[in-house]
Design a protein around this motif. Structure first.
Motif, PDB file in Angstrom:
ATOM      1  N   LYS A 143      -7.287  18.671   6.850  1.00 38.66           N
ATOM      2  CA  LYS A 143      -7.282  18.316   8.356  1.00 38.66           C
ATOM      3  C   LYS A 143      -7.474  19.020   9.428  1.00 38.66           C
ATOM      4  N   ARG A 144      -6.782  20.644   9.037  1.00 42.93           N
ATOM      5  CA  ARG A 144      -6.904  21.327  10.219  1.00 42.93           C
ATOM      6  C   ARG A 144      -8.358  21.754  10.325  1.00 42.93           C
ATOM      7  N   GLU A 145      -9.110  21.969   9.400  1.00 39.19           N
ATOM      8  CA  GLU A 145     -10.592  22.287   9.367  1.00 39.19           C
ATOM      9  C   GLU A 145     -11.324  21.320  10.078  1.00 39.19           C
ATOM     10  N   GLU A 146     -10.872  20.061   9.694  1.00 40.45           N
ATOM     11  CA  GLU A 146     -11.685  18.894  10.539  1.00 40.45           C
ATOM     12  C   GLU A 146     -11.280  18.839  12.023  1.00 40.45           C
ATOM     13  N   ALA A 147     -10.067  19.101  12.528  1.00 40.95           N
ATOM     14  CA  ALA A 147      -9.635  19.101  13.738  1.00 40.95           C
ATOM     15  C   ALA A 147     -10.295  20.284  14.277  1.00 40.95           C
ATOM     16  N   LYS A 148     -10.523  21.561  13.646  1.00 46.93           N
ATOM     17  CA  LYS A 148     -11.225  22.680  14.515  1.00 46.93           C
ATOM     18  C   LYS A 148     -12.770  22.169  14.758  1.00 46.93           C
ATOM     19  N   LYS A 195       0.854  -1.189  -0.053  1.00 48.80           N
ATOM     20  CA  LYS A 195       0.062  -0.031   0.073  1.00 48.80           C
ATOM     21  C   LYS A 195       0.860   1.445  -0.049  1.00 48.80           C
ATOM     22  N   ILE A 196       1.968   1.279   0.837  1.00 44.89           N
ATOM     23  CA  ILE A 196       2.808   2.278   0.796  1.00 44.89           C
ATOM     24  C   ILE A 196       3.657   2.468  -0.424  1.00 44.89           C
ATOM     25  N   ALA A 197       4.017   1.426  -0.860  1.00 40.14           N
ATOM     26  CA  ALA A 197       4.712   1.705  -2.338  1.00 40.14           C
ATOM     27  C   ALA A 197       4.219   2.041  -3.384  1.00 40.14           C
ATOM     28  N   HIS A 198       2.786   1.638  -3.291  1.00 42.37           N
ATOM     29  CA  HIS A 198       1.880   2.039  -4.425  1.00 42.37           C
ATOM     30  C   HIS A 198       1.246   3.362  -4.311  1.00 42.37           C
ATOM     31  N   ALA A 199       1.401   3.994  -3.164  1.00 43.27           N
ATOM     32  CA  ALA A 199       0.644   5.454  -2.824  1.00 43.27           C
ATOM     33  C   ALA A 199       0.872   6.348  -3.902  1.00 43.27           C
ATOM     34  N   PRO A 200       0.083   7.208  -4.390  1.00 42.47           N
ATOM     35  CA  PRO A 200       0.514   7.931  -5.531  1.00 42.47           C
ATOM     36  C   PRO A 200       1.252   9.132  -4.892  1.00 42.47           C
ATOM     37  N   LYS A 201       2.052   9.857  -5.780  1.00 40.64           N
ATOM     38  CA  LYS A 201       2.951  10.820  -5.250  1.00 40.64           C
ATOM     39  C   LYS A 201       1.987  12.178  -5.344  1.00 40.64           C
ATOM     40  N   LEU A 202       1.851  12.912  -4.305  1.00 37.86           N
ATOM     41  CA  LEU A 202       1.194  14.160  -4.151  1.00 37.86           C
ATOM     42  C   LEU A 202       2.064  15.143  -4.514  1.00 37.86           C
ATOM     43  N   THR A 203       1.496  16.063  -5.157  1.00 37.23           N
ATOM     44  CA  THR A 203       1.996  17.476  -5.563  1.00 37.23           C
ATOM     45  C   THR A 203       2.149  18.361  -4.309  1.00 37.23           C
ATOM     46  N   LYS A 204       2.757  19.510  -4.219  1.00 36.33           N
ATOM     47  CA  LYS A 204       2.942  20.263  -3.181  1.00 36.33           C
ATOM     48  C   LYS A 204       1.493  20.866  -2.971  1.00 36.33           C
ATOM     49  N   GLN A 205       0.876  21.188  -3.888  1.00 38.61           N
ATOM     50  CA  GLN A 205      -0.541  21.894  -4.002  1.00 38.61           C
ATOM     51  C   GLN A 205      -1.516  20.801  -3.377  1.00 38.61           C
ATOM     52  N   GLN A 206      -1.330  19.376  -3.481  1.00 38.12           N
ATOM     53  CA  GLN A 206      -2.034  18.523  -2.916  1.00 38.12           C
ATOM     54  C   GLN A 206      -2.052  18.307  -1.346  1.00 38.12           C
ATOM     55  N   ILE A 207      -0.749  18.310  -1.113  1.00 35.72           N
ATOM     56  CA  ILE A 207      -0.222  18.241   0.273  1.00 35.72           C
ATOM     57  C   ILE A 207      -0.824  19.652   1.027  1.00 35.72           C
ATOM     58  N   LYS A 208      -0.884  20.779   0.625  1.00 36.58           N
ATOM     59  CA  LYS A 208      -1.413  21.808   1.099  1.00 36.58           C
ATOM     60  C   LYS A 208      -2.717  21.599   1.405  1.00 36.58           C
ATOM     61  N   GLU A 209      -3.517  21.250   0.340  1.00 32.46           N
ATOM     62  CA  GLU A 209      -4.734  21.150   0.244  1.00 32.46           C
ATOM     63  C   GLU A 209      -5.337  20.075   1.440  1.00 32.46           C
ATOM     64  N   LEU A 210      -4.502  18.954   1.518  1.00 32.00           N
ATOM     65  CA  LEU A 210      -4.846  17.769   2.618  1.00 32.00           C
ATOM     66  C   LEU A 210      -4.533  18.338   3.910  1.00 32.00           C
ATOM     67  N   VAL A 211      -3.348  19.094   4.178  1.00 32.81           N
ATOM     68  CA  VAL A 211      -3.384  19.866   5.404  1.00 32.81           C
ATOM     69  C   VAL A 211      -4.159  20.882   5.806  1.00 32.81           C
ATOM     70  N   ARG A 212      -4.753  21.500   5.090  1.00 38.74           N
ATOM     71  CA  ARG A 212      -5.895  22.547   5.320  1.00 38.74           C
ATOM     72  C   ARG A 212      -7.050  21.870   5.515  1.00 38.74           C
TER      73      ARG A 212
END
Length: 61
Positions: free
Chosen positions: A54-59, A35-52
């Motif tokens: 997750k922060r909203e969900e935590a709030k 699963k780890i080996a075949h995970a898609p590589k995320l772009t910087k923009q996708q990572i930023k969106e994912l973090v955003r």
């Protein structure tokens, strides 16, 4: 024992799981590594969106 830098990646994962005392069957371990080996590589923009998101969900939660 070979140096970690000379070991294949799968052996590094196995060694790390043993050090953490994770007791998994070979099939379960292989499934996680696969699963780890075949995970898609995320772009910087996708990572930023994912973090955003997750922060909203935590709030909210």
């Amino acid at each position: 024992m070979p140096k970690p830098s000379d070991m294949p990646q799968i052996d590094k994962f196995r060694e790390a799981s043993e050090e953490l005392m994770i007791n998994q069957t070979d099939a379960a371990f292989e499934a996680v590594v696969n699963k780890i080996a075949h995970a898609p590589k995320l772009t910087k923009q996708q990572i930023k969106e994912l973090v955003r998101r997750k922060r909203e969900e935590a709030k909210r939660g």
